[in-house]
Scaffold this motif. Structure first.
Motif, PDB file in Angstrom:
ATOM      1  N   TRP A 227       2.087   6.984  -5.221  1.00 56.78           N
ATOM      2  CA  TRP A 227       0.829   6.521  -4.637  1.00 56.78           C
ATOM      3  C   TRP A 227       1.014   5.222  -3.856  1.00 56.78           C
ATOM      4  N   LYS A 228       1.868   4.341  -4.333  1.00 54.20           N
ATOM      5  CA  LYS A 228       2.118   3.096  -3.596  1.00 54.20           C
ATOM      6  C   LYS A 228       2.741   3.397  -2.230  1.00 54.20           C
ATOM      7  N   THR A 229       3.654   4.365  -2.191  1.00 57.97           N
ATOM      8  CA  THR A 229       4.271   4.750  -0.925  1.00 57.97           C
ATOM      9  C   THR A 229       3.242   5.373   0.018  1.00 57.97           C
ATOM     10  N   ALA A 230       2.359   6.217  -0.535  1.00 49.22           N
ATOM     11  CA  ALA A 230       1.312   6.842   0.278  1.00 49.22           C
ATOM     12  C   ALA A 230       0.372   5.788   0.859  1.00 49.22           C
ATOM     13  N   VAL A 231       0.032   4.791   0.058  1.00 42.31           N
ATOM     14  CA  VAL A 231      -0.822   3.693   0.533  1.00 42.31           C
ATOM     15  C   VAL A 231      -0.127   2.935   1.663  1.00 42.31           C
ATOM     16  N   ASP A 232       1.162   2.633   1.482  1.00 42.83           N
ATOM     17  CA  ASP A 232       1.926   1.922   2.523  1.00 42.83           C
ATOM     18  C   ASP A 232       1.999   2.740   3.810  1.00 42.83           C
ATOM     19  N   SER A 233       2.098   4.060   3.671  1.00 44.46           N
ATOM     20  CA  SER A 233       2.206   4.937   4.844  1.00 44.46           C
ATOM     21  C   SER A 233       0.971   4.835   5.726  1.00 44.46           C
ATOM     22  N   TRP A 234      -0.207   4.770   5.121  1.00 41.19           N
ATOM     23  CA  TRP A 234      -1.442   4.652   5.906  1.00 41.19           C
ATOM     24  C   TRP A 234      -1.684   3.213   6.361  1.00 41.19           C
ATOM     25  N   ASN A 235      -1.303   2.247   5.533  1.00 42.40           N
ATOM     26  CA  ASN A 235      -1.539   0.846   5.885  1.00 42.40           C
ATOM     27  C   ASN A 235      -0.701   0.374   7.068  1.00 42.40           C
ATOM     28  N   GLN A 236       0.439   1.030   7.304  1.00 42.95           N
ATOM     29  CA  GLN A 236       1.349   0.557   8.349  1.00 42.95           C
ATOM     30  C   GLN A 236       0.733   0.603   9.740  1.00 42.95           C
ATOM     31  N   PHE A 237      -0.321   1.408   9.923  1.00 44.45           N
ATOM     32  CA  PHE A 237      -0.917   1.561  11.258  1.00 44.45           C
ATOM     33  C   PHE A 237      -2.010   0.532  11.531  1.00 44.45           C
ATOM     34  N   ASN A 238      -2.361  -0.267  10.531  1.00 41.54           N
ATOM     35  CA  ASN A 238      -3.312  -1.371  10.690  1.00 41.54           C
ATOM     36  C   ASN A 238      -4.670  -0.923  11.235  1.00 41.54           C
ATOM     37  N   VAL A 239      -5.117   0.252  10.805  1.00 43.95           N
ATOM     38  CA  VAL A 239      -6.452   0.725  11.179  1.00 43.95           C
ATOM     39  C   VAL A 239      -7.399   0.502  10.002  1.00 43.95           C
ATOM     40  N   VAL A 240      -7.060   1.066   8.855  1.00 42.13           N
ATOM     41  CA  VAL A 240      -7.753   0.736   7.608  1.00 42.13           C
ATOM     42  C   VAL A 240      -6.814  -0.107   6.755  1.00 42.13           C
ATOM     43  N   LYS A 241      -7.412  -0.859   5.850  1.00 43.08           N
ATOM     44  CA  LYS A 241      -6.620  -1.705   4.965  1.00 43.08           C
ATOM     45  C   LYS A 241      -6.919  -1.300   3.527  1.00 43.08           C
ATOM     46  N   LEU A 242      -5.981  -0.597   2.920  1.00 42.38           N
ATOM     47  CA  LEU A 242      -6.114  -0.179   1.530  1.00 42.38           C
ATOM     48  C   LEU A 242      -5.593  -1.297   0.633  1.00 42.38           C
ATOM     49  N   VAL A 243      -6.478  -1.855  -0.197  1.00 42.13           N
ATOM     50  CA  VAL A 243      -6.109  -2.979  -1.072  1.00 42.13           C
ATOM     51  C   VAL A 243      -6.394  -2.607  -2.515  1.00 42.13           C
ATOM     52  N   ARG A 244      -5.552  -3.089  -3.407  1.00 41.45           N
ATOM     53  CA  ARG A 244      -5.732  -2.810  -4.832  1.00 41.45           C
ATOM     54  C   ARG A 244      -6.975  -3.539  -5.341  1.00 41.45           C
ATOM     55  N   ALA A 245      -7.806  -2.835  -6.104  1.00 38.33           N
ATOM     56  CA  ALA A 245      -9.001  -3.440  -6.684  1.00 38.33           C
ATOM     57  C   ALA A 245      -8.610  -4.332  -7.851  1.00 38.33           C
ATOM     58  N   ASN A 246      -8.991  -5.586  -7.792  1.00 35.18           N
ATOM     59  CA  ASN A 246      -8.688  -6.548  -8.854  1.00 35.18           C
ATOM     60  C   ASN A 246      -9.971  -6.908  -9.586  1.00 35.18           C
ATOM     61  N   GLY A 247     -10.290  -6.161 -10.629  1.00 38.82           N
ATOM     62  CA  GLY A 247     -11.498  -6.414 -11.390  1.00 38.82           C
ATOM     63  C   GLY A 247     -12.766  -5.956 -10.693  1.00 38.82           C
ATOM     64  N   GLU A 248     -12.624  -5.353  -9.506  1.00 42.14           N
ATOM     65  CA  GLU A 248     -13.772  -4.847  -8.771  1.00 42.14           C
ATOM     66  C   GLU A 248     -13.880  -3.339  -8.962  1.00 42.14           C
ATOM     67  N   THR A 249     -15.029  -2.805  -8.649  1.00 42.37           N
ATOM     68  CA  THR A 249     -15.206  -1.352  -8.687  1.00 42.37           C
ATOM     69  C   THR A 249     -14.444  -0.738  -7.521  1.00 42.37           C
ATOM     70  N   PRO A 250     -13.467   0.131  -7.787  1.00 40.71           N
ATOM     71  CA  PRO A 250     -12.684   0.718  -6.686  1.00 40.71           C
ATOM     72  C   PRO A 250     -13.482   1.730  -5.893  1.00 40.71           C
ATOM     73  N   ASP A 251     -13.150   1.838  -4.610  1.00 35.59           N
ATOM     74  CA  ASP A 251     -13.720   2.893  -3.771  1.00 35.59           C
ATOM     75  C   ASP A 251     -13.007   4.214  -4.019  1.00 35.59           C
TER      76      ASP A 251
END
Length: 245
Positions: free
Chosen positions: A119-143
């Motif tokens: 999953w970390k690799t999949a997140v990096d794959s989409w994040n590399q294009f700088n269109v959406v920014k997938l960030v880890r939820a830290n104590g927040e309700t995740p999307d």
């Protein structure tokens, strides 16, 4: 006289029935403010050998060998994130939904170190294009929730369920409320998927969680059968369209 009285009563009864039926037809159920959909990644079908006449067997073998040798390095299986392929086709990747913000919070729910890495690799794959920014939820309700599980239907290698608002739109797209993306471990094991293959399934399901639909393109990671495919330029352009404002 009695006959006329009976006829009058029958006519009045008929009118009452007709009026009651018309009232029922006019009633409509209230619409829900939210809806949920599910999109699957299909497992790659196992190839079945066809009987070939002896005269054509050599020619067929030569053709297959030529096709295999023509594969580029970018099409070969490895565990590194797959970047967008240069070639584009005429098939646009469809967009179904979007999040209110291009910053999307996610949580990896599985305790498996193996699938956490996928999953970390999949997140990096989409994040590399700088269109959406997938960030880890830290104590927040995740999307978006990312997980690994067991499939009920063995033809499915992954699943993404999305809940969205019917009446709230941005860029003319329904806004997502929550999404859950899953890789099915048992199906992947049955088809002897490598770690790279499972990462392609994760990228596909994460694409759904971002808002993309299935693509008819043979190159796109959003093809219903994602193993052996990549995130293409058309996939990235679809995300750009969705999050343009």
């Amino acid at each position: 006289m009695k006959a006329l009285l009976k006829l009058g009563i029958a006519i009045i009864s008929l009118i009452v029935i007709i009026l009651g039926t018309a009232k029922v037809i006019e009633l409509s159920a209230p619409s829900n403010s939210e809806s949920q959909t599910a999109s699957h990644a299909k497992a790659k079908q196992k190839a079945t050998k066809k009987k070939v006449p002896k005269k054509k067997r050599n020619a067929t073998k030569k053709k297959v060998t030529k096709k295999k040798n023509s594969k580029s390095n970018s099409q070969q299986s490895n565990f590194q994130p797959e970047y967008a392929v240069e070639q584009q086709d005429d098939v646009a990747t469809p967009v179904r939904y979007r999040w209110k913000s291009s910053t999307i919070k996610y949580k990896i729910d599985t305790n498996s170190d193996y699938y956490q890495g996928i999953w970390k690799t999949a997140v990096d794959s989409w994040n590399q294009f700088n269109v959406v920014k997938l960030v880890r939820a830290n104590g927040e309700t995740p999307d978006v929730h990312l997980d690994a599980s067991t499939a009920v239907r063995p033809e499915h290698s992954g699943l993404c369920t999305t809940t969205f608002y019917n009446q709230t739109r941005l860029n003319n797209l329904p806004l997502l409320k929550v999404a859950t993306a899953i890789v099915y471990d048992n199906t992947c094991n049955d088809h002897k998927y490598s770690k790279s293959d499972r990462t392609r399934v994760a990228e596909h399901e994460l694409g759904h969680a971002i808002g993309l639909g299935h693509s008819d393109s043979d190159h796109s990671i959003m093809n219903p059968t994602p193993v052996g495919r990549q995130i293409t330029n058309n996939d990235v352009e679809a995300v750009k369209r969705a999050y343009a404002s």
